[in-house]
Motif scaffolding. Structure first.
Motif, PDB file in Angstrom:
ATOM      1  N   GLN A   1      27.058 -37.360  38.617  1.00  0.00           N
ATOM      2  CA  GLN A   1      28.129 -36.578  38.000  1.00  0.00           C
ATOM      3  C   GLN A   1      29.240 -36.286  38.997  1.00  0.00           C
ATOM      4  OE1 GLN A   1      26.556 -33.250  35.882  1.00  0.00           O
ATOM      5  NE2 GLN A   1      24.901 -34.445  35.026  1.00  0.00           N
TER       6      GLN A   1
ATOM      7  N   TYR B   1      28.999 -37.038  27.251  1.00  0.00           N
ATOM      8  CA  TYR B   1      28.678 -36.361  28.513  1.00  0.00           C
ATOM      9  C   TYR B   1      27.972 -35.038  28.237  1.00  0.00           C
ATOM     10  CZ  TYR B   1      32.005 -39.580  30.627  1.00  0.00           C
ATOM     11  OH  TYR B   1      32.659 -40.699  31.035  1.00  0.00           O
TER      12      TYR B   1
ATOM     13  N   VAL C   1      27.180 -41.158  34.725  1.00  0.00           N
ATOM     14  CA  VAL C   1      26.568 -39.943  34.182  1.00  0.00           C
ATOM     15  C   VAL C   1      25.181 -40.254  33.620  1.00  0.00           C
ATOM     16  CG1 VAL C   1      26.801 -38.202  32.397  1.00  0.00           C
ATOM     17  CG2 VAL C   1      28.736 -38.792  33.767  1.00  0.00           C
TER      18      VAL C   1
ATOM     19  N   GLN D   1      36.808 -34.090  31.741  1.00  0.00           N
ATOM     20  CA  GLN D   1      37.280 -35.251  30.966  1.00  0.00           C
ATOM     21  C   GLN D   1      38.295 -34.819  29.913  1.00  0.00           C
ATOM     22  OE1 GLN D   1      36.159 -38.565  30.787  1.00  0.00           O
ATOM     23  NE2 GLN D   1      36.478 -39.182  28.689  1.00  0.00           N
TER      24      GLN D   1
ATOM     25  N   ASN E   1      32.374 -44.391  34.211  1.00  0.00           N
ATOM     26  CA  ASN E   1      31.976 -42.984  34.246  1.00  0.00           C
ATOM     27  C   ASN E   1      30.725 -42.743  33.417  1.00  0.00           C
ATOM     28  OD1 ASN E   1      33.624 -41.699  35.949  1.00  0.00           O
ATOM     29  ND2 ASN E   1      35.166 -41.190  34.435  1.00  0.00           N
ATOM     30  N   LEU E   2      30.675 -43.377  32.232  1.00  0.00           N
ATOM     31  CA  LEU E   2      29.494 -43.180  31.381  1.00  0.00           C
ATOM     32  C   LEU E   2      28.247 -43.749  32.053  1.00  0.00           C
ATOM     33  CD1 LEU E   2      28.459 -42.105  28.787  1.00  0.00           C
ATOM     34  CD2 LEU E   2      29.084 -44.192  27.649  1.00  0.00           C
TER      35      LEU E   2
ATOM     36  N   ALA F   1      32.245 -33.206  31.299  1.00  0.00           N
ATOM     37  CA  ALA F   1      32.804 -33.274  29.946  1.00  0.00           C
ATOM     38  C   ALA F   1      34.090 -32.464  29.851  1.00  0.00           C
ATOM     39  CB  ALA F   1      31.783 -32.761  28.937  1.00  0.00           C
TER      40      ALA F   1
ATOM     41  N   ALA G   1      26.027 -33.271  31.209  1.00  0.00           N
ATOM     42  CA  ALA G   1      27.060 -33.168  32.239  1.00  0.00           C
ATOM     43  C   ALA G   1      28.181 -32.284  31.710  1.00  0.00           C
ATOM     44  CB  ALA G   1      27.578 -34.553  32.603  1.00  0.00           C
TER      45      ALA G   1
END
Lengths: 190, 117
Positions: free
Chosen positions: B61, A46, B46, A58, B42-43, A55, A51
């Motif tokens: 995001q 991320y 993003v 997370q 999620n990946l 990140a 992002a």
């Protein structure tokens, strides 16, 4: 291949390798620790993708809270510390469906994007993301807060055995004269 | 930046999650595999934020943040269910769970727990 590509490749390899170990290891606690490695590599992904806020969230929520909860659950269900042999079912249907899903999606995405390049947009800092959340996505944000509250209440209700018992039981325990104090406290509490 | 690399990573992680959910017997390990699938999504979100030029910037995001919140709620309720299952049946193997509820057996366990408190 630029530096960002190489970083993405390396972090992706780490994430997929740790994911393989999560679903294949015989040690329950080690599965949780490999999950930390996998989620940390994804947080690095991320960061490379720009992002930043995602990140750090997370790292905070997944690595900090979810994995700790999972390890608590491993401990509370009295899991053995060493290797255990009864963790798996026979594997070929799972390998068929999982491998089919993973490889099929890979083929689809490779076919869609080939070896094209994109220029990175501006990084998703907390300022820009907060502006988006509180300007364009306010309603989903509020709905999520209600969802978190209801999940909290649901978890409390699930883990208390004295909620949801049938009503006649109160009469049964009230007829029991051996523990009058408990019954009185119980009656007040309800 | 070549978006195919994180996309393929996410696809492989999703496949691993599906494999883990179907393969594992222990309910906590099943929840871990579900986490793998959620992270693959999620990946994807993003990465799509960098490849797709949407009207609203950084929507992917924001969605990834929402999915993280959903995962936190899911893991809380899921672990409460798993721990309650362990308290009632002393096992967390998902294929030991009876699909039809036995009408009487759960009742004495609840009353014992009540009397023990």
């Amino acid at each position: 291949m630029t530096g960002a590509d190489l970083l993405l490749l390396a972090l992706g390899a780490v994430a997929v390798g740790a994911g393989v170990l999560v679903v294949s290891t015989k040690h329950l606690v080690r599965a949780g620790l490999y999950l930390v490695v996998c989620l940390g590599a994804l947080a690095g992904d991320y960061l490379v993708l720009g992002a930043e806020l995602v990140a750090w969230v997370q790292v905070l929520i997944y690595v900090g809270a979810v994995v700790v909860l999972l390890l608590f659950a491993v401990m509370l269900t009295r899991a053995p510390i060493g290797a255990s042999d009864d963790l798996d079912r026979p594997g070929w249907p799972a390998a068929l469906i999982g491998g089919g899903a993973g490889l099929g999606l890979s083929v689809l995405l490779v076919d869609a994007y080939r070896w094209s390049t994109v220029t990175m947009p501006g990084a998703g800092t907390a300022e820009r993301l907060g502006e988006q959340i509180f300007r364009s996505w306010v309603l989903p944000f509020e709905v999520l807060s209600v969802l978190l509250l209801s999940a909290l209440v649901g978890a409390v209700v699930l883990s208390r055995p004295d909620i949801g018992q049938p009503a006649p039981q109160r009469g049964d325990t009230a007829g029991d004269t051996s523990t009058p104090q408990t019954v009185g406290a119980d009656g007040v509490r309800r | 930046m070549r978006p195919v690399v994180p996309y393929v990573t996410a696809a492989l992680l999703f496949g691993l999650g599906v494999y883990g959910v179907l393969r594992r017997r222990n309910a906590v390990l099943v929840l871990m595999a579900v986490e793998l699938m959620l992270n693959a999504v999620n990946l994807i979100l993003v990465t799509a934020d960098t490849t797709a030029r949407a009207v609203l910037p950084h929507s992917g995001q924001v969605f990834a943040l929402f999915v993280i919140v959903l995962a936190a709620a899911e893991i809380g309720v899921g672990l409460a269910i798993v721990l309650q299952l362990y308290r009632l049946r002393s096992t967390v193997a998902v294929d030991d769970v009876a699909l039809t509820e036995p009408p009487v057996s759960a009742q004495p366990v609840g009353r014992d727990v009540e009397a023990g408190r």
